[in-house]
Design a protein around this motif. Structure first.
Motif, short mmCIF file in Angstrom:
data_model
loop_
_atom_site.label_atom_id
_atom_site.label_comp_id
_atom_site.label_asym_id
_atom_site.label_seq_id
_atom_site.Cartn_x
_atom_site.Cartn_y
_atom_site.Cartn_z
N ASP A 19 3.75 -3.26 6.68
CA ASP A 19 2.53 -3.30 5.57
C ASP A 19 1.73 -2.02 6.55
N TRP A 133 4.23 -9.27 -2.05
CA TRP A 133 3.06 -10.87 -2.53
C TRP A 133 1.60 -10.40 -2.25
N GLU A 134 1.76 -9.89 -1.12
CA GLU A 134 0.63 -9.50 -0.44
C GLU A 134 -0.18 -8.62 -1.30
N LYS A 135 0.00 -7.92 -1.25
CA LYS A 135 -0.08 -6.86 -2.27
C LYS A 135 -0.77 -7.07 -3.61
N LYS A 137 -0.92 -10.38 -5.04
CA LYS A 137 -1.38 -11.50 -5.26
C LYS A 137 -0.83 -12.26 -5.97
#
Length: 144
Positions: A19, A133-135, A137
């Protein structure tokens, strides 16, 4: 199947690096602190990741770690196997000679299929996918 602490912590550590900008050297203490991972344990995990070419170690006062390749070039399978070795759901899958059933074992056959699908998922996704995916969500990521 359940991840070991080493696999979980290793994944969290490399995701933290994924990241960041690729050439930014990140101290192990920063990764440890932000991801809430014991630093000594993380150091051992990162030694394995370094030996397998997932991360690159930088020595000196401003030392730390960077990813050795772009996040989109590192599969989840590569990370996990560099920490714990090849994935097998049952020991007799990797060592058929130890199987107590000499001819056919339906449980072994089922687990070979399951293992194949699991490995396919790990091979089919990269660190970049997880960061994305994390960014975003993205809840639908679970369906991929």
């Amino acid at each position: 199947m359940q991840f070991t602490k080493a696999e979980e912590y290793g994944m969290l550590g490399v995701l933290y690096l994924a990241d960041r900008e690729q050439n930014v050297v990140t101290p192990l203490s920063e990764i440890s602190q932000t991801q809430e991972i014991p630093e000594k344990f993380l150091a051992k995990i990162f030694q394995s990741l370094s030996r397998s070419g997932i991360v690159r170690s930088h020595r000196g006062v401003r030392g730390g770690f960077t990813l050795a390749k772009k996040p989109e070039e590192i599969t989840i399978k590569e990370v996990l196997e560099s920490i714990q070795g090849p994935y097998h759901l049952l020991k007799c899958i990797s060592e058929p000679v130890i199987c107590k059933k000499s001819d056919f074992c339906s449980l072994r056959e089922l687990l070979v299929i399951a293992e194949s699908k699991l490995v396919s998922v790990f091979e089919g996704h990269t660190l970049a996918d997880l960061v994305k995916w994390e960014k975003t969500k993205n809840v639908t990521a679970r369906q991929a």
